[in-house]
Design a protein around this motif. Structure first.
Motif, PDB file in Angstrom:
ATOM      1  N   ASP A 548       0.299   4.005  -9.491  1.00  0.00           N
ATOM      2  CA  ASP A 548      -0.826   3.118  -8.695  1.00  0.00           C
ATOM      3  C   ASP A 548      -0.353   2.472  -7.483  1.00  0.00           C
ATOM      4  O   ASP A 548      -0.927   2.651  -6.265  1.00  0.00           O
ATOM      5  CB  ASP A 548      -1.274   1.860  -9.594  1.00  0.00           C
ATOM      6  N   GLY A 549       0.699   1.661  -7.514  1.00  0.00           N
ATOM      7  CA  GLY A 549       1.356   1.030  -6.289  1.00  0.00           C
ATOM      8  C   GLY A 549       1.700   2.042  -5.173  1.00  0.00           C
ATOM      9  O   GLY A 549       1.444   1.711  -4.101  1.00  0.00           O
ATOM     10  N   ILE A 551       0.548   5.223  -4.886  1.00  0.00           N
ATOM     11  CA  ILE A 551      -0.701   5.614  -4.162  1.00  0.00           C
ATOM     12  C   ILE A 551      -1.511   4.841  -3.153  1.00  0.00           C
ATOM     13  O   ILE A 551      -1.808   5.169  -2.009  1.00  0.00           O
ATOM     14  CB  ILE A 551      -1.691   6.187  -5.220  1.00  0.00           C
ATOM     15  N   GLU A 552      -1.596   3.669  -3.573  1.00  0.00           N
ATOM     16  CA  GLU A 552      -2.174   2.632  -2.774  1.00  0.00           C
ATOM     17  C   GLU A 552      -1.486   2.396  -1.485  1.00  0.00           C
ATOM     18  O   GLU A 552      -2.247   2.350  -0.313  1.00  0.00           O
ATOM     19  CB  GLU A 552      -2.346   1.219  -3.361  1.00  0.00           C
ATOM     20  N   LYS A 553      -0.253   2.287  -1.304  1.00  0.00           N
ATOM     21  CA  LYS A 553       0.700   2.368  -0.251  1.00  0.00           C
ATOM     22  C   LYS A 553       0.569   3.338   0.537  1.00  0.00           C
ATOM     23  O   LYS A 553       0.494   3.656   1.901  1.00  0.00           O
ATOM     24  CB  LYS A 553       2.149   1.698  -0.461  1.00  0.00           C
ATOM     25  N   ASP A 555      -1.949   5.524   0.776  1.00  0.00           N
ATOM     26  CA  ASP A 555      -3.383   5.662   1.382  1.00  0.00           C
ATOM     27  C   ASP A 555      -3.191   5.093   2.694  1.00  0.00           C
ATOM     28  O   ASP A 555      -3.815   5.264   3.639  1.00  0.00           O
ATOM     29  CB  ASP A 555      -4.292   5.257   0.568  1.00  0.00           C
ATOM     30  N   LEU A 556      -2.694   3.940   2.602  1.00  0.00           N
ATOM     31  CA  LEU A 556      -2.414   2.955   3.902  1.00  0.00           C
ATOM     32  C   LEU A 556      -1.810   3.877   5.117  1.00  0.00           C
ATOM     33  O   LEU A 556      -2.076   3.454   6.196  1.00  0.00           O
ATOM     34  CB  LEU A 556      -1.849   1.726   3.672  1.00  0.00           C
TER      35      LEU A 556
END
Length: 558
Positions: A548-549, A551-553, A555-556
């Motif tokens: 989760d962490g 993928i989120e980073k 994407d940024l």
């Protein structure tokens, strides 16, 4: 079944309604307040219909009723209303909630004590509630003691209190608190009886001889012979302290002191307390008390006994005024010297000795430190004191390392953390390398890198130090981040080194740390190597335990 329960709730509320109406007519409660009280009670009663009855619901319900009783009592006093005829119906309603809760949680002592406090506060059916409490909790000494105290203090019936404590002791003979309270009650009764006998004369507690301590004496004999209390020195000292408040009890105190000296002769702490008790009771000076302690220590000659002596002497020194400071200092040093001559100095005593010498600027400090460190070269605190007070810290460190060659390896990290801290700016790369080889913690490794980054002549020398540093795992996340941050200042020049660092960091922490994956990906994006970016992304999704962490980073920065 549900309709029967609803009917039961209705009956409970109807039974409690007249007392609320009386309060409303007396202008103690308003119409709105009465309506709200009825609604709150109804809500709680319906919550208690649930199959999952929780103690918390009962406790909140009880607290609501207790707050209501307090509110009504306060307003009665404010309005000078001497009596509310149906107030006892309110008490009965509150008591019924307690009983329903205790029917389900029979052994909840907190609930029982709350029930008892309620009954005592409003003097409502106290005796019957106490009887119920001891019947349901026959092995809980606190309940028996509460019951006895109520009879003795509130009901002024010491004979009933005596009977209750005797009943409790028969059931739980091993309870030290019950025996203590029983002994205390009998002392009070003996004093009261003496006053009664001499009521026609002017009574003087200290000179009048008409005391009958027969029952307290019997209790002491029972305590000494009872197997469960045979080794309870603390109980005996509690009883001794209690006896100090009563006149003409010297013979009882002697019984306890004889018992302690006979049955606890191997216990240094008990012997120490006996000496202190005797000297404080008779008002002896600190000097004579310390002399008595040292005399006992010489006869026993154990480290613990000397620790007690030293602690007493240290307390005397710390509390001494300016006039007595020097004599107290000499007495304290004599205790340490005496302990040393008997080979009874513990490490704690040695450190205290050195601290006192240092605080008082005594000339013997360095010699004592040298001697004790030579005797205890593996002790970390002594080693640090030696290093701290050395004029040539580098030479001293070398000597300490040599003397500590056989020291446990598990102490190495703590040793180097303290040693490098004391060396300060005098520490060099070789010192840090020794620390890394011996097994230092991550803070020392980070300090090593920062020192190398500051003092290395060129990038090649820094790279060599980093390579040396990382060849001694484990290497923490914080260490890798510190090194990577430094090299990232000129990422183009240091690209190959950064690439290597990220690979090593991922090798050690890639399963649980997404930051190294993201950092490596960003490095490759800067370089323009999109194939490597895709490869790292795929590898990260297969390796990371949690995505989760990451993928989120990702994407940024994508």
């Amino acid at each position: 079944m549900e309709s029967i329960q609803v009917l039961k709730i209705t009956q409970i509320l109807e039974k409690a309604a007249p007392s609320l109406n009386e309060c409303r007519y007396a202008d103690i409660l308003s119409d709105a307040e009465v309506s709200k009280i009825i609604q709150t009670r109804q809500d709680y009663e319906y919550k208690l219909l649930s199959t999952n009855k929780e103690l918390d619901i009962y406790l909140k319900y009880i607290q609501f009723e207790l707050n209501l009783l307090l509110l009504i009592s306060t307003r009665r006093r404010r309005k000078s209303i001497t009596r509310v005829y149906r107030f006892y119906e309110m008490l009965s309603h509150t008591q019924s909630i307690f009983r329903r809760a205790l029917g389900k949680w029979k052994s909840n002592i907190r609930l029982w004590k709350s029930f008892i406090d309620f009954s005592v506060q409003y003097q409502y059916q106290v005796e019957s509630i106490f009887e119920l409490a001891v019947k349901r909790n026959p092995t809980n000494p606190d309940i028996w003691i509460l019951c006895a105290k109520w009879h003795a203090e509130f009901n002024n019936n010491t004979q009933s209190a005596r009977n209750i404590l005797q009943r409790g002791i028969k059931l739980i003979k091993e309870s030290r608190t019950l025996w203590y309270e029983f002994f205390k009650l009998e002392l009070m009764m003996s004093l009261a009886e003496a006053k009664k006998i001499n009521e026609d004369e002017e009574f003087d507690e200290q000179t009048n001889a008409q005391y009958d301590y027969e029952i307290p004496t019997m209790i002491l004999n029972e305590v000494q012979t009872l197997k469960a209390l045979k080794d309870d020195a603390d109980l005996r000292f509690d009883l001794l302290n209690l006896l100090c408040d009563y006149p003409k009890t010297q013979h009882l105190q002697n019984i306890l002191l004889d018992d302690l000296s006979k049955n606890f002769r191997q216990d240094e702490s008990v012997i120490y307390r006996c000496v202190i008790f005797g000297h404080v009771k008779y008002g002896h000076s600190q000097e004579s008390t310390l002399e008595a302690l040292c005399q006992v220590a010489r006869s026993i000659s154990t480290p613990l006994m000397y620790e007690h002596c030293a602690q007493f002497a240290k307390d005397c020194f710390n509390n001494a005024n300016s006039n007595n400071k020097k004599s107290c200092f000499d007495q304290l040093i004599n205790v340490y010297v005496q302990a040393h001559s008997c080979s009874c100095m513990t490490i704690n005593m040695i450190l205290d000795h050195l601290n006192i010498l240092h605080v008082c600027n005594d000339k013997s400090y360095q010699k004592v430190l040298d001697d004790t460190f030579n005797q205890h070269p593996h002790d970390l605190k002594l080693a640090m004191l030696q290093l701290e007070n050395s004029k040539d810290k580098k030479a001293t460190l070398k000597q300490i390392i040599k003397m500590r060659q056989d020291a446990p390896r598990k102490e190495a990290a703590e040793f180097w953390t303290n040693a490098l801290q004391r060396l300060g700016d005098e520490a060099d790369i070789l010192d840090y390398k020794k620390a890394v080889i011996d097994g230092c913690d991550e803070n020392v490794k980070i300090a090593f890198f920062n020192h190398a980054a500051k003092h290395s002549d060129d990038i090649k020398a820094l790279n060599e130090n980093v390579e040396f540093l990382l060849t001694y795992p484990p290497n923490s996340v914080a260490l890798y981040k510190t090194i990577i941050k430094h090299y990232s200042k000129d990422w183009k020049e240091n690209f190959e080194k950064l690439n290597q660092l990220y690979r090593r960091a991922i090798g050690e922490h890639g399963v649980n740390n997404e930051d190294f994956w993201i950092g490596h990906i960003m490095l490759m994006k800067r370089k323009g190597d999109l194939n490597k970016v895709h490869h790292l992304y795929t590898q990260a999704t297969k390796t990371l335990a949690k995505l989760d962490g990451f993928i989120e980073k990702y994407d940024l920065i994508k």
